[in-house]
Design a protein around this motif. Structure first.
Motif, PDB file in Angstrom:
ATOM      1  N   CYS A   1     -11.025  -3.888   3.728  1.00 44.43           N
ATOM      2  CA  CYS A   1      -9.757  -3.533   3.821  1.00 44.43           C
ATOM      3  C   CYS A   1      -9.173  -3.423   5.332  1.00 44.43           C
ATOM      4  O   CYS A   1      -8.173  -4.056   5.453  1.00 44.43           O
ATOM      5  CB  CYS A   1      -9.744  -2.001   3.374  1.00 44.43           C
ATOM      6  SG  CYS A   1      -9.905  -1.803   1.850  1.00 44.43           S
ATOM      7  N   ASP A   2      -9.850  -3.107   6.447  1.00 44.28           N
ATOM      8  CA  ASP A   2      -9.599  -3.395   7.774  1.00 44.28           C
ATOM      9  C   ASP A   2      -9.262  -4.698   8.031  1.00 44.28           C
ATOM     10  O   ASP A   2      -8.055  -5.055   8.734  1.00 44.28           O
ATOM     11  CB  ASP A   2     -10.587  -2.858   8.712  1.00 44.28           C
ATOM     12  CG  ASP A   2     -10.543  -1.239   8.572  1.00 44.28           C
ATOM     13  OD1 ASP A   2      -9.790  -0.524   8.069  1.00 44.28           O
ATOM     14  OD2 ASP A   2     -11.799  -0.699   9.154  1.00 44.28           O
TER      15      ASP A   2
ATOM     16  N   PRO B   1       1.015  -1.316  -0.003  1.00 41.39           N
ATOM     17  CA  PRO B   1       0.016  -0.039   0.094  1.00 41.39           C
ATOM     18  C   PRO B   1       1.188   1.370  -0.108  1.00 41.39           C
ATOM     19  O   PRO B   1       1.995   1.148   0.891  1.00 41.39           O
ATOM     20  CB  PRO B   1      -0.875   0.043   1.302  1.00 41.39           C
ATOM     21  CG  PRO B   1      -0.557  -1.586   1.930  1.00 41.39           C
ATOM     22  CD  PRO B   1       0.620  -2.044   1.081  1.00 41.39           C
TER      23      PRO B   1
ATOM     24  N   TYR C   1      -1.215   4.425  -0.795  1.00 38.82           N
ATOM     25  CA  TYR C   1      -1.953   5.302  -0.503  1.00 38.82           C
ATOM     26  C   TYR C   1      -3.386   4.654   0.014  1.00 38.82           C
ATOM     27  O   TYR C   1      -3.644   3.671  -0.730  1.00 38.82           O
ATOM     28  CB  TYR C   1      -2.284   6.407  -1.607  1.00 38.82           C
ATOM     29  CG  TYR C   1      -3.550   7.408  -1.536  1.00 38.82           C
ATOM     30  CD1 TYR C   1      -3.267   8.502  -0.706  1.00 38.82           C
ATOM     31  CD2 TYR C   1      -4.685   6.850  -2.007  1.00 38.82           C
ATOM     32  CE1 TYR C   1      -4.328   9.224  -0.341  1.00 38.82           C
ATOM     33  CE2 TYR C   1      -5.978   7.807  -1.647  1.00 38.82           C
ATOM     34  CZ  TYR C   1      -5.775   9.018  -0.878  1.00 38.82           C
ATOM     35  OH  TYR C   1      -6.603   9.980  -0.673  1.00 38.82           O
ATOM     36  N   ASP C   2      -3.997   5.237   1.033  1.00 39.33           N
ATOM     37  CA  ASP C   2      -5.307   4.804   1.576  1.00 39.33           C
ATOM     38  C   ASP C   2      -5.837   5.541   2.258  1.00 39.33           C
ATOM     39  O   ASP C   2      -5.443   6.060   3.445  1.00 39.33           O
ATOM     40  CB  ASP C   2      -4.838   3.428   2.579  1.00 39.33           C
ATOM     41  CG  ASP C   2      -5.989   2.606   2.911  1.00 39.33           C
ATOM     42  OD1 ASP C   2      -7.191   3.085   2.853  1.00 39.33           O
ATOM     43  OD2 ASP C   2      -5.937   1.472   3.330  1.00 39.33           O
ATOM     44  N   ASP C   3      -7.065   6.280   1.862  1.00 38.24           N
ATOM     45  CA  ASP C   3      -7.840   7.046   2.604  1.00 38.24           C
ATOM     46  C   ASP C   3      -9.175   6.530   3.207  1.00 38.24           C
ATOM     47  O   ASP C   3      -9.905   7.161   3.647  1.00 38.24           O
ATOM     48  CB  ASP C   3      -8.166   8.335   1.743  1.00 38.24           C
ATOM     49  CG  ASP C   3      -8.971   7.840   0.619  1.00 38.24           C
ATOM     50  OD1 ASP C   3      -9.466   6.686   0.635  1.00 38.24           O
ATOM     51  OD2 ASP C   3      -9.309   8.835  -0.489  1.00 38.24           O
TER      52      ASP C   3
ATOM     53  N   SER D   1      -5.882  -3.702   4.293  1.00 38.79           N
ATOM     54  CA  SER D   1      -5.639  -2.840   3.150  1.00 38.79           C
ATOM     55  C   SER D   1      -5.336  -3.718   2.019  1.00 38.79           C
ATOM     56  O   SER D   1      -5.308  -4.181   0.949  1.00 38.79           O
ATOM     57  CB  SER D   1      -4.676  -1.727   3.098  1.00 38.79           C
ATOM     58  OG  SER D   1      -5.179  -0.789   3.954  1.00 38.79           O
TER      59      SER D   1
ATOM     60  N   CYS E   1     -12.100   0.747  -1.779  1.00 42.67           N
ATOM     61  CA  CYS E   1     -11.729   0.064  -0.484  1.00 42.67           C
ATOM     62  C   CYS E   1     -12.969   0.060   0.414  1.00 42.67           C
ATOM     63  O   CYS E   1     -13.587   1.326   0.879  1.00 42.67           O
ATOM     64  CB  CYS E   1     -10.663   0.495   0.387  1.00 42.67           C
ATOM     65  SG  CYS E   1     -10.119  -0.274   1.760  1.00 42.67           S
TER      66      CYS E   1
ATOM     67  N   THR F   1     -10.192   4.805  -0.976  1.00 47.76           N
ATOM     68  CA  THR F   1      -9.217   4.497  -2.292  1.00 47.76           C
ATOM     69  C   THR F   1      -7.836   3.875  -1.690  1.00 47.76           C
ATOM     70  O   THR F   1      -7.416   4.544  -0.853  1.00 47.76           O
ATOM     71  CB  THR F   1      -9.204   5.568  -2.960  1.00 47.76           C
ATOM     72  OG1 THR F   1     -10.337   6.426  -3.506  1.00 47.76           O
ATOM     73  CG2 THR F   1      -8.324   5.486  -4.223  1.00 47.76           C
ATOM     74  N   VAL F   2      -7.405   2.857  -2.469  1.00 44.74           N
ATOM     75  CA  VAL F   2      -6.160   2.231  -1.962  1.00 44.74           C
ATOM     76  C   VAL F   2      -5.480   2.219  -3.230  1.00 44.74           C
ATOM     77  O   VAL F   2      -5.919   1.904  -4.246  1.00 44.74           O
ATOM     78  CB  VAL F   2      -6.433   0.817  -1.432  1.00 44.74           C
ATOM     79  CG1 VAL F   2      -4.812   0.300  -1.123  1.00 44.74           C
ATOM     80  CG2 VAL F   2      -7.109   0.939  -0.157  1.00 44.74           C
TER      81      VAL F   2
ATOM     82  N   THR G   1      -1.809   0.622  -4.665  1.00 45.81           N
ATOM     83  CA  THR G   1      -0.580  -0.276  -4.218  1.00 45.81           C
ATOM     84  C   THR G   1       0.538  -0.204  -5.200  1.00 45.81           C
ATOM     85  O   THR G   1       0.019   0.266  -6.444  1.00 45.81           O
ATOM     86  CB  THR G   1      -1.012  -1.906  -4.076  1.00 45.81           C
ATOM     87  OG1 THR G   1      -1.499  -2.223  -5.076  1.00 45.81           O
ATOM     88  CG2 THR G   1      -2.021  -1.810  -2.905  1.00 45.81           C
TER      89      THR G   1
END
Length: 151
Positions: free
Chosen positions: A146-147, A115, A117-119, A151, A141, A122-123, A125
């Motif tokens: 994701c949790d 990963p 970026y993960d907001d 992710s 995501c 949106t992820v 990789t």
């Protein structure tokens, strides 16, 4: 007299600009999409990459750079839809749910996708490849999924 008029105009402009920012309650807008070191906060979740987010007209643009500031690729997203932007060293290897990578990279991964970026919605990789390229993959995501999968 002329100098004091200029100062008065400058003070008025600054006051309007500063009050507008205070009313909006948000930081100054990010600029520099496509640049090595844009005027934006690095929001990467991975110390090996830089991730920058730009928002314009309801679209979110996410740019991924390597540690040296080289733009690797970028995507635009809104309402669960993605588009790959034609910028960055490896733009042809960026994939999204709606748009597979435009080039077939015959190289093999040298590491697992990580990963960048993960907001929470949106992820993105990054996967380093044997030919020194990097494949980027953007996806939606669902937070509970994701949790559960880190992710």
């Amino acid at each position: 007299m002329q100098m004091s008029s200029r100062r008065a105009v400058l003070a008025a402009v600054l006051a309007v600009c500063m009050s507008g920012a205070a009313v909006a309650g948000s930081p100054a807008p990010s600029t520099g999409l496509g640049q090595a070191w844009p005027n934006a906060i690095d929001v990467s979740v991975n110390p090996d990459y830089h991730a920058y987010v730009f928002v314009l007209g309801g679209m979110q643009y996410i740019q991924i750079n390597d540690l040296n500031g080289n733009v690797l690729g970028s995507v635009g997203t809104a309402g669960g839809q993605f588009i790959t932007l034609p910028m960055g060293r490896f733009a042809q290897y960026v994939s999204t749910p709606q748009q597979p990578a435009s080039a077939n990279n015959n190289a093999t991964p040298t590491a697992s996708p990580a990963p960048v970026y993960d907001d929470g919605t949106t992820v993105i990789t990054a996967t380093p490849m044997s030919d020194a390229s990097t494949q980027l993959k953007a996806a939606m995501c669902v937070p509970s999924i994701c949790d559960a999968h880190g992710s």
